[in-house]
Design an enzyme around this catalytic site. Structure first.
Site, short mmCIF file in Angstrom:
data_model
loop_
_atom_site.label_atom_id
_atom_site.label_comp_id
_atom_site.label_asym_id
_atom_site.label_seq_id
_atom_site.Cartn_x
_atom_site.Cartn_y
_atom_site.Cartn_z
CB SER A 31 -0.93 0.00 1.22
OG SER A 31 -0.18 -0.15 2.41
CG ASN A 118 -4.07 -4.65 12.95
OD1 ASN A 118 -3.48 -4.54 11.86
ND2 ASN A 118 -4.46 -5.80 13.43
CB THR A 163 -40.92 26.16 -9.07
OG1 THR A 163 -41.99 26.68 -9.86
CG2 THR A 163 -40.79 27.00 -7.80
CB SER A 285 -13.84 26.14 -28.56
OG SER A 285 -13.75 25.34 -29.72
CE LYS A 291 -19.05 26.76 -27.02
NZ LYS A 291 -19.33 25.43 -27.56
CG ASN A 293 -16.64 26.01 -23.92
OD1 ASN A 293 -17.71 26.45 -24.31
ND2 ASN A 293 -15.79 25.38 -24.72
CD GLN A 330 -2.92 -2.35 2.22
OE1 GLN A 330 -2.25 -2.55 3.21
NE2 GLN A 330 -2.66 -2.94 1.06
CE LYS A 333 -4.44 3.14 5.19
NZ LYS A 333 -5.25 1.90 5.07
N1 ARG Z 1 -1.25 -1.16 5.36
C1 ARG Z 1 -2.17 -1.68 6.31
C2 ARG Z 1 -3.55 -1.00 6.18
O1 ARG Z 1 -3.62 0.02 5.61
C3 ARG Z 1 -1.63 -1.48 7.69
C4 ARG Z 1 -2.15 -2.45 8.70
C5 ARG Z 1 -1.62 -3.80 8.41
N2 ARG Z 1 -1.96 -4.72 9.43
C6 ARG Z 1 -1.83 -6.04 9.26
N3 ARG Z 1 -2.15 -6.79 10.22
N4 ARG Z 1 -1.38 -6.53 8.14
O2 ARG Z 1 -4.52 -1.51 6.65
#
Ligand code: ARG
Length: 467
Positions: A31, A118, A163, A285, A291, A293, A330, A333
């Site tokens: 990630s 975590n 309206t 344009s 134009k 826009n 994950q 994000k």
């Molecule tokens: N990159 C992970 C996430 O965004 C971090 C947590 C990973 N935890 C694990 N037990 N693999 O969730």
């Protein structure tokens, strides 16, 4: 896949593994390409955690000092662009920790005591989102100011209120703009609610069950500006409702921006020609020289889809997850980063368009005069002054509108004898009632469109939203 299969075991969790992950495994698992955006918050969380570990006697002062200095060094490397993020290290957390180990050696290994990725990632994301909310809120305040300024400048300017997108009754432009100030005010309120609820600290929940180390969760929580630690360790690592709340509030905001954007598209079209966008927020344009826009408005309108999409995407990710943490999380994000960026950009672009827009108030006035927009005023007047039942007044004015349509003129251009052919009791007074200026000035009920109301509402909006 582009990368070769790895032969080395993972440095993160490789103790019991004989071979490393396949390139495809690494590709799906890593990630860091996106969660690197959390680096500053990750390091802030680690520093708070480290300070607490020292304070509680869990690690030595010397190790703690080395870790804190090392983390600062990592931070400045990343900020100055001297840092190489490595996919083999999965995520931002392991990239930071691994570099820390290169810089300070063995002591780095003590930072992760009484912690898991975590609770670490849940903390990082809450910190990041708290800042993101503050950024969006700052932007919205500036946009509200721009709208209030324009509303005040156009408190008297008359335009058609719609309206069904049909001219309905005259309103003032100031009143119309202040409607958006209210919507954005509620958006800010929703974001503030989300911020208040997310401001609890997951640190110390560890992997899911808490920890046997004598940690002080209140210390880390307050060091990071949270109001308190999350009450339940399982909840702390496994819910992302704070992301969903941000995206829900963000989706409503995006939809508000989209509606305003749609009005800018309509109003800047040559059919309406109510407003002219500033050069800085219009595009030409490549083929049609005439134009101008409204691309920025169109893109704001379209980008609302990204924000709503992020909300739906994460709802679906979370929906079937048993407690506690699962790697599915994950996937929260990228959408949330994208949604926050989209909102920042959309708010800024809308502010630029509003600040630079010039309104053609003559054209707006002329448009308000079409479509018999003061018909209701006359019906109301017949009720108030002449004592007619409203249904009868409505019918009578309807007959006048029919005459005006036949003669292809506005109501106020009907000669008196025509008025009297419909109802003998009608007099010259009717013309005053039909005037646009009279119509808007008479709408002084609380929240109504009268210029005096708009001035008072704009001053009040400044006090409520900008102080
Ligand atoms: N990159 C992970 C996430 O965004 C971090 C947590 C990973 N935890 C694990 N037990 N693999 O969730």
């Amino acid at each position: 896949m582009t990368e070769k299969p790895t032969t080395h075991t993972s440095s993160i969790w490789g103790g019991r593994f004989e071979t490393g992950p396949s390139a495809i495994m690494e590709e799906i698992n890593a990630s860091v390409d996106f969660d690197r955006r959390l680096f500053a918050h990750d390091i802030a969380g680690s520093k708070a955690h480290c300070t607490m570990l020292v304070h509680q006697g869990i690690i030595s002062q010397a190790d703690g000092d080395a870790i804190l200095q090392g983390l600062d060094a990592v931070l400045s490397e990343i900020e100055s662009g001297d840092f190489t993020f490595r996919r083999a290290l999965e995520d931002v957390h392991m990239n930071v920790e691994s570099r820390l180990a290169e810089l300070i050696g063995e002591a780095a290994g003590r930072l992760h005591t009484a912690r898991s990725r975590n609770d670490q990632v849940a903390t990082d994301l809450r910190l990041w989102l708290r800042d993101a909310i503050d950024r969006v809120d700052d932007g919205l305040k500036v946009l509200q100011r721009a709208l209030i300024d324009k509303a005040e400048a156009h408190a008297d300017a008359i335009m058609p209120g719609f309206t069904h997108l049909q001219a309905a009754q005259p309103v003032t432009l100031g009143h119309h703009l202040l409607a958006y100030v209210e919507m954005l005010g509620r958006d800010r309120g929703r974001l503030a609610d989300a911020r208040r609820r997310l401001n609890e600290c997951p640190l110390g929940a560890a992997a899911l069950a808490g920890t046997a180390f004598p940690i002080d969760r209140r210390m880390t929580s307050s060091a990071l500006g949270f109001t308190q630690p999350c009450a339940n360790s399982l909840d702390a690592v496994s819910d992302r409702d704070f992301v969903l709340e941000f995206l829900s509030a963000g989706s409503i905001l995006a939809v508000h921006l989209s509606r305003l954007a749609e009005e800018m598209v309509l109003w800047s079209s040559e059919r309406f020609a109510f407003l002219r966008l500033p050069d800085a927020f219009a595009t030409g344009s490549s083929i049609m020289p005439q134009k101008r826009n409204p691309d920025a408005a169109e893109l704001i309108r379209a980008k609302s889809g990204r924000v709503v999409g992020a909300l739906i995407g994460i709802l679906v990710v979370i929906k079937g997850l048993p407690l506690a943490y699962a790697k599915d999380m994950q996937e929260d994000k990228e959408p949330v980063f994208d949604a926050a960026d989209t909102l920042d950009l959309g708010v800024a672009a809308m502010t630029g368009m509003i600040e630079g827009a010039t309104f053609d108030t003559d054209r707006m006035y002329a448009a308000a005069a079409e479509g018999f927009t003061t018909a209701t005023d006359l019906a109301d007047w017949l009720v108030r002054v002449r004592g007619l039942p409203f249904r009868q007044a409505h019918h009578l004015v309807g007959a006048l509108v029919k005459k005006a349509e036949e003669l292809e003129c506005p109501l106020e251009a009907l000669p008196l004898w025509v008025l009297q052919s419909v109802d003998a009791s009608l007099t010259e007074e009717v013309y005053e009632v039909l005037a646009l200026g009279h119509s808007v000035a008479s709408r002084t009920s609380e929240g109504g469109t009268a210029p005096a109301n708009v001035r008072a509402a704009a001053a009040e909006a400044r006090r409520r939203f900008l102080d």
